[in-house]
Design a protein around this motif. Sequence first.
Motif, PDB file in Angstrom:
ATOM      1  N   MET A  26       0.844  -1.249  -0.071  1.00 63.67           N
ATOM      2  CA  MET A  26      -0.280  -0.113   0.038  1.00 63.67           C
ATOM      3  C   MET A  26       0.986   1.356   0.096  1.00 63.67           C
ATOM      4  O   MET A  26       1.980   1.281   0.641  1.00 63.67           O
ATOM      5  CB  MET A  26      -0.751   0.249   1.159  1.00 63.67           C
ATOM      6  CG  MET A  26      -1.769  -1.243   1.275  1.00 63.67           C
ATOM      7  SD  MET A  26      -2.767  -1.170   2.911  1.00 63.67           S
ATOM      8  CE  MET A  26      -3.843   0.329   2.570  1.00 63.67           C
ATOM      9  N   GLN A  27       0.644   2.174  -0.699  1.00 62.38           N
ATOM     10  CA  GLN A  27       1.085   3.466  -0.577  1.00 62.38           C
ATOM     11  C   GLN A  27       0.137   4.630  -0.830  1.00 62.38           C
ATOM     12  O   GLN A  27      -0.867   4.489  -1.429  1.00 62.38           O
ATOM     13  CB  GLN A  27       2.268   3.784  -1.789  1.00 62.38           C
ATOM     14  CG  GLN A  27       2.999   4.935  -1.562  1.00 62.38           C
ATOM     15  CD  GLN A  27       4.127   4.883  -2.750  1.00 62.38           C
ATOM     16  OE1 GLN A  27       4.254   4.486  -3.877  1.00 62.38           O
ATOM     17  NE2 GLN A  27       5.439   5.466  -2.082  1.00 62.38           N
ATOM     18  N   ASN A  29      -2.174   5.035   1.125  1.00 63.44           N
ATOM     19  CA  ASN A  29      -3.287   4.614   1.891  1.00 63.44           C
ATOM     20  C   ASN A  29      -4.155   3.654   0.765  1.00 63.44           C
ATOM     21  O   ASN A  29      -5.181   3.346   0.868  1.00 63.44           O
ATOM     22  CB  ASN A  29      -4.287   5.379   2.349  1.00 63.44           C
ATOM     23  CG  ASN A  29      -3.662   6.167   3.592  1.00 63.44           C
ATOM     24  OD1 ASN A  29      -3.319   5.816   4.450  1.00 63.44           O
ATOM     25  ND2 ASN A  29      -4.045   7.606   3.246  1.00 63.44           N
ATOM     26  N   ARG A 260      -4.368  -3.336   7.450  1.00 62.44           N
ATOM     27  CA  ARG A 260      -5.155  -2.302   7.912  1.00 62.44           C
ATOM     28  C   ARG A 260      -4.711  -1.714   9.177  1.00 62.44           C
ATOM     29  O   ARG A 260      -4.646  -0.635   9.150  1.00 62.44           O
ATOM     30  CB  ARG A 260      -6.653  -2.749   8.001  1.00 62.44           C
ATOM     31  CG  ARG A 260      -7.693  -1.550   8.507  1.00 62.44           C
ATOM     32  CD  ARG A 260      -9.241  -1.998   8.541  1.00 62.44           C
ATOM     33  NE  ARG A 260      -9.339  -2.847   7.533  1.00 62.44           N
ATOM     34  CZ  ARG A 260     -10.895  -2.878   6.995  1.00 62.44           C
ATOM     35  NH1 ARG A 260     -11.734  -2.732   7.995  1.00 62.44           N
ATOM     36  NH2 ARG A 260     -11.128  -3.651   5.837  1.00 62.44           N
ATOM     37  N   ASN A 263      -1.179  -0.165   8.297  1.00 63.25           N
ATOM     38  CA  ASN A 263      -1.246   1.349   7.867  1.00 63.25           C
ATOM     39  C   ASN A 263      -1.695   2.306   8.744  1.00 63.25           C
ATOM     40  O   ASN A 263      -1.404   3.679   8.387  1.00 63.25           O
ATOM     41  CB  ASN A 263      -2.240   1.102   6.695  1.00 63.25           C
ATOM     42  CG  ASN A 263      -2.072   2.134   5.650  1.00 63.25           C
ATOM     43  OD1 ASN A 263      -1.169   2.289   4.974  1.00 63.25           O
ATOM     44  ND2 ASN A 263      -3.432   3.164   5.330  1.00 63.25           N
ATOM     45  N   THR A 266       1.610   3.587   9.700  1.00 60.35           N
ATOM     46  CA  THR A 266       2.148   4.153   8.663  1.00 60.35           C
ATOM     47  C   THR A 266       1.551   5.851   8.634  1.00 60.35           C
ATOM     48  O   THR A 266       2.343   6.796   8.376  1.00 60.35           O
ATOM     49  CB  THR A 266       2.006   3.715   7.234  1.00 60.35           C
ATOM     50  OG1 THR A 266       2.408   2.275   7.367  1.00 60.35           O
ATOM     51  CG2 THR A 266       2.363   4.478   6.100  1.00 60.35           C
ATOM     52  N   ASN A 267       0.334   5.850   9.184  1.00 56.75           N
ATOM     53  CA  ASN A 267      -0.251   7.240   9.037  1.00 56.75           C
ATOM     54  C   ASN A 267      -0.268   7.735  10.593  1.00 56.75           C
ATOM     55  O   ASN A 267      -1.011   8.653  10.798  1.00 56.75           O
ATOM     56  CB  ASN A 267      -1.921   7.001   8.879  1.00 56.75           C
ATOM     57  CG  ASN A 267      -2.439   6.878   7.442  1.00 56.75           C
ATOM     58  OD1 ASN A 267      -1.447   7.054   6.591  1.00 56.75           O
ATOM     59  ND2 ASN A 267      -3.381   6.090   7.014  1.00 56.75           N
ATOM     60  N   SER A 271      -6.456   5.874  11.213  1.00 60.72           N
ATOM     61  CA  SER A 271      -6.955   5.244  10.020  1.00 60.72           C
ATOM     62  C   SER A 271      -7.458   6.226   8.962  1.00 60.72           C
ATOM     63  O   SER A 271      -7.769   7.441   9.369  1.00 60.72           O
ATOM     64  CB  SER A 271      -8.012   4.275  10.500  1.00 60.72           C
ATOM     65  OG  SER A 271      -9.111   4.902  10.641  1.00 60.72           O
ATOM     66  N   ILE A 346       6.625  -0.764   7.949  1.00 55.91           N
ATOM     67  CA  ILE A 346       5.961   0.309   8.097  1.00 55.91           C
ATOM     68  C   ILE A 346       6.721   1.570   7.832  1.00 55.91           C
ATOM     69  O   ILE A 346       7.947   1.642   8.352  1.00 55.91           O
ATOM     70  CB  ILE A 346       5.274   0.461   9.512  1.00 55.91           C
ATOM     71  CG1 ILE A 346       4.518  -0.820   9.890  1.00 55.91           C
ATOM     72  CG2 ILE A 346       4.268   1.614   9.952  1.00 55.91           C
ATOM     73  CD1 ILE A 346       4.438  -0.911  11.437  1.00 55.91           C
ATOM     74  N   ARG A 351       5.103   6.743   2.950  1.00 56.25           N
ATOM     75  CA  ARG A 351       3.642   6.408   3.059  1.00 56.25           C
ATOM     76  C   ARG A 351       3.528   5.203   2.350  1.00 56.25           C
ATOM     77  O   ARG A 351       2.563   4.896   1.829  1.00 56.25           O
ATOM     78  CB  ARG A 351       3.002   7.423   2.324  1.00 56.25           C
ATOM     79  CG  ARG A 351       3.124   8.903   2.745  1.00 56.25           C
ATOM     80  CD  ARG A 351       2.457   9.273   3.749  1.00 56.25           C
ATOM     81  NE  ARG A 351       0.849   9.391   3.317  1.00 56.25           N
ATOM     82  CZ  ARG A 351      -0.065   9.422   4.280  1.00 56.25           C
ATOM     83  NH1 ARG A 351       0.168   9.207   5.523  1.00 56.25           N
ATOM     84  NH2 ARG A 351      -1.406   9.281   3.961  1.00 56.25           N
ATOM     85  N   THR A 353       3.167   0.886   3.313  1.00 58.19           N
ATOM     86  CA  THR A 353       2.759  -0.203   4.129  1.00 58.19           C
ATOM     87  C   THR A 353       2.948  -1.524   3.374  1.00 58.19           C
ATOM     88  O   THR A 353       2.455  -1.879   2.308  1.00 58.19           O
ATOM     89  CB  THR A 353       1.344  -0.144   4.820  1.00 58.19           C
ATOM     90  OG1 THR A 353       1.261   1.076   5.400  1.00 58.19           O
ATOM     91  CG2 THR A 353       1.049  -1.475   5.622  1.00 58.19           C
TER      92      THR A 353
END
Length: 380
Positions: A26-27, A29, A260, A263, A266-267, A271, A346, A351, A353
Amino acid sequence: MDFKPLSQFIDRITSWRIPWAEVLVMQNNVPVFRYRSGFANLEEKTPIRESHIFNLYSMTKILTCTAALQLVERGAMLLNDPLAEYLPEYAEMTVKRTLTNGGIELARATRPITVRDLFVMTAGFSYDIETPSLKEVFHRTNGKVPTREFAAALAKEPLLFEPGTHWNYSLCHDVLAALVEVVDGRRFGAYVRDMITGPLGMRDTGFGLSEEQLERLAPQYEYDDALGQPVRMDENRYRLGTEYESGGGGLFSTVSDYARFLNVLTNRGTSTDGVRILSPASVDLMRTDHLDDNTRRDYCRGRTDRNGYGYGLGVRTHCSSAGSGSLSLAGGEFGWTGLAGCLAIIDPESRLTVMYAQHLLNSQKSYVHPRLRNIVYACL
């Protein structure tokens, strides 16, 4: 982005000795690549599917440390607090010491175990689940071994070293789960469900499985070199009892579910739909290197895949690209792994995951993980 090298790598390792493997990248989000290959059930030739559930093993530790950090955020405990303030059985610990003649003596510990020691693996525990005290609690509780009872039993065993002086991969995060129970008042699994997996909509992540989920549990294998093939080996020996919720290795999950959660880190704690489980400050504290020169030697000893990495609050954290040879950002990427071969990457700065999964006990992760990480970054 061209992820063909990543899919080729997954195909290569699943044609080698790993029954199945799946990776989700994931990049920003958004899932930018997902690929799976191999058979969840080798005997029946069942392909691995998105809905398959597997053992996270030590990737559980990232979530356990997140849960405990939530209590730090609320002022319910501090990292520098003595553990005995909450678990009084840890007030007077003994330490094994080796004598000049090679003998062993037990001496009173001069340093207290702190909450930080649990996070950072510097408490002095081992990963021996066959100690007399743990065997006794299994029999005394008729095989249930509630998490709090486990922690009380472990306190009867001598430490390997003075708390805070060395790093040793151990049952620290299992005790951390018991600490969460005592500080919060709920069972650890209930706390995780109420405060993390429930709010994030992680319906397939937990310490137990429903009948429907059991039907989706992927078989677990171990590669038998003599036979030249994987053989079924379904037991998770780190689930010490029917009521034991292991903060160190007890969670089941799916690739989608755990990605999920990853990520969110990561944020930096929130969420995409606004559910906040940690503050950015806590995520940054988690990925800060907490080792000193002495504990770093312990952490890296015999593990070239840890060169250039430090250890934060339950996670590896990338400190030196020159030392690691990794294409990921130093000061950015962090995560952990699991016994059967899972890997979390992470990276808040990129950005990015990555959730990688397999289900093979002798996982070959020292070969697979550094290569997979470099391939992912090269593909971006």
